[in-house]
Structures are given as C-alpha cells and as structure tokens.
Design a protein around this motif. Structure first.
Motif, PDB file in Angstrom:
ATOM      1  N   VAL A   1      -5.978-120.437 -45.104  1.00 54.79           N
ATOM      2  CA  VAL A   1      -5.330-119.125 -45.151  1.00 54.79           C
ATOM      3  C   VAL A   1      -4.153-119.067 -44.182  1.00 54.79           C
ATOM      4  O   VAL A   1      -3.098-118.496 -44.491  1.00 54.79           O
ATOM      5  N   PHE A   2      -4.308-119.690 -43.016  1.00 54.73           N
ATOM      6  CA  PHE A   2      -3.200-119.757 -42.058  1.00 54.73           C
ATOM      7  C   PHE A   2      -1.981-120.420 -42.697  1.00 54.73           C
ATOM      8  O   PHE A   2      -0.854-119.912 -42.602  1.00 54.73           O
TER       9      PHE A   2
ATOM     10  N   LEU B   1      -1.319-120.765 -45.905  1.00 59.92           N
ATOM     11  CA  LEU B   1      -0.838-119.955 -47.021  1.00 59.92           C
ATOM     12  C   LEU B   1       0.046-118.801 -46.563  1.00 59.92           C
ATOM     13  O   LEU B   1       0.977-118.411 -47.268  1.00 59.92           O
ATOM     14  N   GLU B   2      -0.254-118.264 -45.404  1.00 61.72           N
ATOM     15  CA  GLU B   2       0.415-117.045 -44.975  1.00 61.72           C
ATOM     16  C   GLU B   2       1.582-117.282 -44.017  1.00 61.72           C
ATOM     17  O   GLU B   2       2.111-116.334 -43.435  1.00 61.72           O
ATOM     18  N   GLN B   3       2.011-118.526 -43.897  1.00 66.30           N
ATOM     19  CA  GLN B   3       3.201-118.800 -43.097  1.00 66.30           C
ATOM     20  C   GLN B   3       4.444-118.253 -43.800  1.00 66.30           C
ATOM     21  O   GLN B   3       4.519-118.236 -45.032  1.00 66.30           O
TER      22      GLN B   3
ATOM     23  N   TRP C   1      -5.781-112.316 -51.766  1.00 63.84           N
ATOM     24  CA  TRP C   1      -5.418-113.222 -52.851  1.00 63.84           C
ATOM     25  C   TRP C   1      -6.391-113.088 -54.016  1.00 63.84           C
ATOM     26  O   TRP C   1      -7.591-112.877 -53.821  1.00 63.84           O
TER      27      TRP C   1
ATOM     28  N   LYS D   1       8.265-118.147 -45.291  1.00 65.60           N
ATOM     29  CA  LYS D   1       8.945-119.148 -46.109  1.00 65.60           C
ATOM     30  C   LYS D   1       9.781-120.127 -45.276  1.00 65.60           C
ATOM     31  O   LYS D   1      10.101-121.222 -45.736  1.00 65.60           O
TER      32      LYS D   1
ATOM     33  N   SER E   1      -0.731-109.007 -56.140  1.00 63.19           N
ATOM     34  CA  SER E   1      -1.429-110.022 -55.364  1.00 63.19           C
ATOM     35  C   SER E   1      -1.036-111.423 -55.809  1.00 63.19           C
ATOM     36  O   SER E   1      -0.758-111.674 -56.986  1.00 63.19           O
ATOM     37  N   LYS E   2      -1.039-112.336 -54.873  1.00 65.94           N
ATOM     38  CA  LYS E   2      -0.793-113.735 -55.189  1.00 65.94           C
ATOM     39  C   LYS E   2      -2.096-114.399 -55.630  1.00 65.94           C
ATOM     40  O   LYS E   2      -3.183-113.887 -55.372  1.00 65.94           O
TER      41      LYS E   2
ATOM     42  N   ALA F   1      -9.759-116.265 -48.730  1.00 63.92           N
ATOM     43  CA  ALA F   1      -8.509-115.934 -49.405  1.00 63.92           C
ATOM     44  C   ALA F   1      -8.596-114.569 -50.073  1.00 63.92           C
ATOM     45  O   ALA F   1      -7.650-113.771 -50.023  1.00 63.92           O
TER      46      ALA F   1
ATOM     47  N   ASP G   1       0.435-119.069 -57.473  1.00 65.55           N
ATOM     48  CA  ASP G   1       1.211-119.149 -56.240  1.00 65.55           C
ATOM     49  C   ASP G   1       0.775-120.290 -55.329  1.00 65.55           C
ATOM     50  O   ASP G   1       1.549-120.714 -54.464  1.00 65.55           O
TER      51      ASP G   1
ATOM     52  N   ALA H   1      -8.172-111.913 -47.690  1.00 65.39           N
ATOM     53  CA  ALA H   1      -6.771-111.806 -47.270  1.00 65.39           C
ATOM     54  C   ALA H   1      -5.878-111.225 -48.364  1.00 65.39           C
ATOM     55  O   ALA H   1      -4.658-111.142 -48.189  1.00 65.39           O
TER      56      ALA H   1
END
Length: 223
Positions: free
Chosen positions: A203-204, A206-208, A27, A210, A2-3, A22, A78, A25
């Motif tokens: 959260v949106f 964070l989860e994009q 984290w 790279k 987990s991050k 988070a 992270d 999700a």
C-alpha cells in the motif's frame, strides 16, 4: 472513482492481507487464486469493492480473462500485484526433483511474465503500477537453491520492467521480504514478518506520488 488493484495468490497469506489493506485504503480489489471457496469468502468479507476470480495463474488465457472481467466490473485497472508463488520440498540440485523445478518455474517466473504481458495495455491507460513478490532469496546466494534462482529472476525482471514502464509513466516495484509467517511454511512463525507487514509495504508503494517510483521494498524480521 476508486482505483483497482488485481492480486494473484489472493486466497491466503500475503495476498489476502494485501486485499484487506488495499480495500481499507479505498481500492477496489480483484482477487485471483485457484481456491474458489477461500476467494469468495474473502470477497464476501471485503464487500462490493472485491471481485473473486478463480484462476490458474500459469494459464495465459485465464489471466487475460481475469483482467477483462476486472475492467468490466470496475472500469479500469490501475495496479497489478503478482504475488502468487510456490517453494520446493527437495532442496539442492543433485538431489532435487526436476518435476518440482518445472512447477516452481511456471508459477514463480512464467506466471509473473504472463500477468505483466496481459496487464500492460490496461496499465498504460492509467499510467499504473506493477508489483511483484520477490524474496531475500533473490538477493543472496543460497546453496543449491532453485527456488532462490527463480526469485533472482524476479529481482532482475522487476528492474527491467520498471525501465520499460517508465517510458510511459508507469512504475514497477519488487517487494523482497525475509521469512514471512504464511502457509508457505508447515509451522507457524509468529516471531517473523507477518502478512500484514508486507501488505502495508504494498500500500505504501501504491500510494506514492507520481513523481516517486519505489523500485524495491526490502523487509526483514526484527527478531
């Protein structure tokens, strides 16, 4: 594995809502604030994925210690969400209170800088993300608003930091909400943005993937 996300101002409002979102999700969350009882209650609610760290975010040594504890517990860092902030009771410049200005500058500006400075070495290792709570007040001119001026700093700093982090694959996002129903206000604002709305935006970001850097998310109440 987990991050891990470190959140300042995590004991209530946007910070607490973000910790819950988070963790849901997937984290791990390190929770920083001065209110030890509230922090521990939130950590107990979330479970093993949470670490409560009582911390005064205006103290550089305490921020550094919190980052060290987070990495020791979860193995990496992270993302950081510099969410802690405060307002001003006496608006305007002529009738303002310089002691209030001192406090708001330390929390809204210096604490953000301290968190960024202390976390960069760990975020470089993970090509991680730095997020910060700005405000609509940092996008508009408001009569005599020293608070707004601190958020203008946040707005500019986030963009500048995004360019610096981009050099090594990191990302920076500023979240700029309008009025949010949090303890920041003396009276409840049920028709305005809710802390969960801001948490979902975090959260949106964070989860994009790279390949995508969300530089700013601007939210306004729909009423």
């Amino acid at each position: 594995m987990s991050k891990t996300l470190l959140i300042t101002g995590a004991s209530s409002g946007i910070g607490a809502a973000t910790a819950r979102a988070a963790s849901e999700a997937g984290w791990n969350v390190a929770l920083l604030a001065r209110s030890e009882d509230k922090l521990q209650a939130l950590a107990d609610e979330i479970g093993d994925a949470a670490l409560a760290i009582p911390c005064d975010v205006t103290k550089r040594d305490q921020i550094q210690s919190a980052i060290t504890q987070t990495v020791e517990r979860f193995g990496s860092l992270d993302a950081v969400y510099a969410n802690a902030g405060t307002g001003i009771d006496k608006p305007g410049v002529e009738n303002g209170d310089p002691d209030e200005w001192h406090d708001v500058i330390h929390i809204n500006i210096l604490a953000v800088l301290y968190a960024a400075h202390a976390s960069m070495p760990e975020l470089k290792k993970t090509k991680g993300m730095f997020l910060v709570t700005g405000s609509k007040a940092g996008r508009d001119h408001m009569k005599g608003s020293v608070y707004g001026a601190t958020k203008w700093f946040v707005q500019g700093f986030a963009g500048n930091l995004a360019e610096e982090m981009r050099e090594w694959g990191g990302r920076c996002t500023v979240i700029t909400p309008g009025m949010v129903n949090t303890p920041f206000f003396d009276e409840a604002k049920p028709d305005k943005l809710q802390p969960e709305d801001i948490a979902d935006a975090v959260v949106f970001a964070l989860e994009q993937p790279k390949t995508s850097s969300v530089r700013e998310i601007h939210l306004m109440p729909n009423d």
